[in-house]
Design a protein around this motif. Sequence first.
Motif, short mmCIF file in Angstrom:
data_model
loop_
_atom_site.label_atom_id
_atom_site.label_comp_id
_atom_site.label_asym_id
_atom_site.label_seq_id
_atom_site.Cartn_x
_atom_site.Cartn_y
_atom_site.Cartn_z
N ALA A 75 0.83 -1.20 0.00
CA ALA A 75 0.00 0.00 0.00
C ALA A 75 0.86 1.26 0.00
CB ALA A 75 -0.93 0.00 1.20
N LEU A 76 2.01 1.20 0.66
CA LEU A 76 2.90 2.35 0.67
C LEU A 76 3.66 2.51 -0.64
CD1 LEU A 76 4.36 1.99 4.27
CD2 LEU A 76 2.71 3.69 3.47
N MET A 77 3.93 1.40 -1.34
CA MET A 77 4.75 1.44 -2.54
C MET A 77 3.96 1.66 -3.83
SD MET A 77 7.86 1.04 -1.43
CE MET A 77 9.00 0.33 -2.55
N VAL A 78 2.68 1.34 -3.88
CA VAL A 78 1.90 1.46 -5.12
C VAL A 78 1.92 2.89 -5.67
CG1 VAL A 78 -0.45 1.40 -6.05
CG2 VAL A 78 0.46 -0.57 -4.87
N PRO A 79 1.75 3.93 -4.84
CA PRO A 79 1.78 5.28 -5.41
C PRO A 79 3.11 5.66 -6.06
CG PRO A 79 0.83 5.33 -3.22
CD PRO A 79 1.37 3.95 -3.43
N LEU A 80 4.17 4.99 -5.71
CA LEU A 80 5.48 5.30 -6.29
C LEU A 80 5.57 4.94 -7.76
CD1 LEU A 80 7.91 4.15 -3.47
CD2 LEU A 80 7.05 6.42 -3.91
N VAL B 226 1.83 -15.50 -23.14
CA VAL B 226 0.46 -15.52 -23.64
C VAL B 226 -0.07 -14.10 -23.90
CG1 VAL B 226 -1.92 -16.13 -23.05
CG2 VAL B 226 -0.08 -17.73 -22.59
N ASN B 227 0.15 -13.19 -22.96
CA ASN B 227 -0.43 -11.86 -23.09
C ASN B 227 0.56 -10.84 -22.54
OD1 ASN B 227 -2.02 -9.63 -23.26
ND2 ASN B 227 -3.50 -10.29 -21.73
N ASP B 228 1.30 -10.19 -23.43
CA ASP B 228 2.27 -9.22 -22.96
C ASP B 228 1.71 -7.81 -22.88
OD1 ASP B 228 2.02 -8.85 -25.64
OD2 ASP B 228 4.16 -8.62 -26.04
N ARG B 229 0.44 -7.61 -23.22
CA ARG B 229 -0.15 -6.28 -23.15
C ARG B 229 -0.42 -5.83 -21.72
NH1 ARG B 229 -4.95 -6.99 -27.20
NH2 ARG B 229 -5.12 -8.66 -25.72
N TRP B 230 -0.51 -6.75 -20.78
CA TRP B 230 -0.77 -6.35 -19.39
C TRP B 230 0.39 -5.55 -18.82
CZ3 TRP B 230 1.72 -7.93 -14.85
CH2 TRP B 230 2.71 -8.89 -15.03
N LEU B 231 1.54 -5.63 -19.48
CA LEU B 231 2.70 -4.86 -19.03
C LEU B 231 2.54 -3.37 -19.31
CD1 LEU B 231 5.53 -7.25 -20.21
CD2 LEU B 231 4.76 -6.86 -17.88
N ASN B 232 1.53 -2.97 -20.11
CA ASN B 232 1.32 -1.57 -20.43
C ASN B 232 0.85 -0.76 -19.23
OD1 ASN B 232 2.11 -2.12 -23.02
ND2 ASN B 232 0.03 -2.34 -23.79
N SER B 233 0.24 -1.39 -18.25
CA SER B 233 -0.22 -0.69 -17.06
C SER B 233 0.79 -0.89 -15.94
CB SER B 233 -1.58 -1.25 -16.62
OG SER B 233 -1.93 -0.75 -15.37
N PRO B 234 1.52 0.17 -15.56
CA PRO B 234 2.55 -0.01 -14.55
C PRO B 234 1.98 -0.39 -13.17
CG PRO B 234 2.43 2.28 -15.25
CD PRO B 234 1.51 1.51 -16.11
N VAL B 235 0.80 0.13 -12.84
CA VAL B 235 0.21 -0.21 -11.54
C VAL B 235 -0.19 -1.68 -11.51
CG1 VAL B 235 -1.71 0.25 -9.98
CG2 VAL B 235 -0.55 2.15 -11.12
N LEU B 236 -0.86 -2.15 -12.56
CA LEU B 236 -1.26 -3.55 -12.63
C LEU B 236 -0.04 -4.47 -12.65
CD1 LEU B 236 -3.56 -5.60 -12.87
CD2 LEU B 236 -3.42 -5.33 -15.34
N ASN B 237 0.98 -4.06 -13.37
CA ASN B 237 2.21 -4.83 -13.43
C ASN B 237 2.84 -4.95 -12.03
OD1 ASN B 237 4.47 -6.15 -14.35
ND2 ASN B 237 5.39 -4.35 -15.28
N PHE B 238 2.94 -3.83 -11.31
CA PHE B 238 3.52 -3.84 -9.96
C PHE B 238 2.70 -4.70 -9.01
CE2 PHE B 238 3.59 -2.09 -5.65
CZ PHE B 238 4.93 -2.25 -5.35
N VAL B 239 1.38 -4.50 -9.02
CA VAL B 239 0.51 -5.24 -8.09
C VAL B 239 0.55 -6.74 -8.38
CG1 VAL B 239 -1.88 -5.57 -7.39
CG2 VAL B 239 -0.95 -3.27 -7.57
N THR B 240 0.59 -7.11 -9.65
CA THR B 240 0.62 -8.53 -10.01
C THR B 240 1.93 -9.18 -9.56
OG1 THR B 240 -0.76 -8.09 -11.92
CG2 THR B 240 0.43 -10.17 -11.90
N ILE B 241 3.03 -8.56 -9.88
CA ILE B 241 4.32 -9.14 -9.52
C ILE B 241 4.50 -9.14 -8.01
CG2 ILE B 241 6.82 -8.84 -9.69
CD1 ILE B 241 6.33 -7.79 -12.53
N TYR B 242 4.24 -8.00 -7.37
CA TYR B 242 4.38 -7.89 -5.92
C TYR B 242 3.43 -8.85 -5.21
CZ TYR B 242 4.80 -5.76 -1.32
OH TYR B 242 5.02 -5.55 0.00
#
Length: 125
Positions: free
Chosen positions: A19-24, A87-103
Motif C-alpha cells: 500500500a505504501l509502494m503502489v503510489p510510487l 500468452v499476453n504481454d499487453r498487461w505490461l502496459n499498465s505499470p500499476v497492474l504490473n507492480f501489483v501482479t508481480i508484488y
Amino acid sequence: MVDLKYGAYTLVSWLILMALMVPLVRLSFGQIILYGALILVIYMLVITLIERHYPTLKQRNRVSTLPWLRGGLTVVWLVGYLAVIIVNDRWLNSPVLNFVTIYGSIMVTNVIVACFTKLKSNDEH
C-alpha cells in the motif's frame, strides 16, 4: 505444522508495504529512489520495533517445517509469470497492474512459506 499467527503477521506486513509502494509507480525514477528509500527505512524501523517487542515474530527465530516449499513455490511463480508474459504481454502496459501482479505473487509465495514455520527450539538458537 501450520502457524497462522505468523502467516497473518507476514501477510499484513507485506500488504502495508504494498500500500505504501503502489503510489510510487507513477513517479519519476529519482522520486522513486528517494521516496522508496524513505518508505523502506521507516518500514524496517517499525518492523524492527515490533519484532523486538514480540521475539516470536522474528524470522531468524523460526524454522521451516517444509524446507522444499520456498524453492517449489518460487519455481511455480516463475513458470506462471513467464506463461503470462508469453500468452499476453499487453498487461505490461499498465505499470500499476504490473507492480501489483508481480508484488502480489511474490507476497503470496512468502506468506504461504511463513504459514509453514515453527519456532526454533532452544538448542537451535
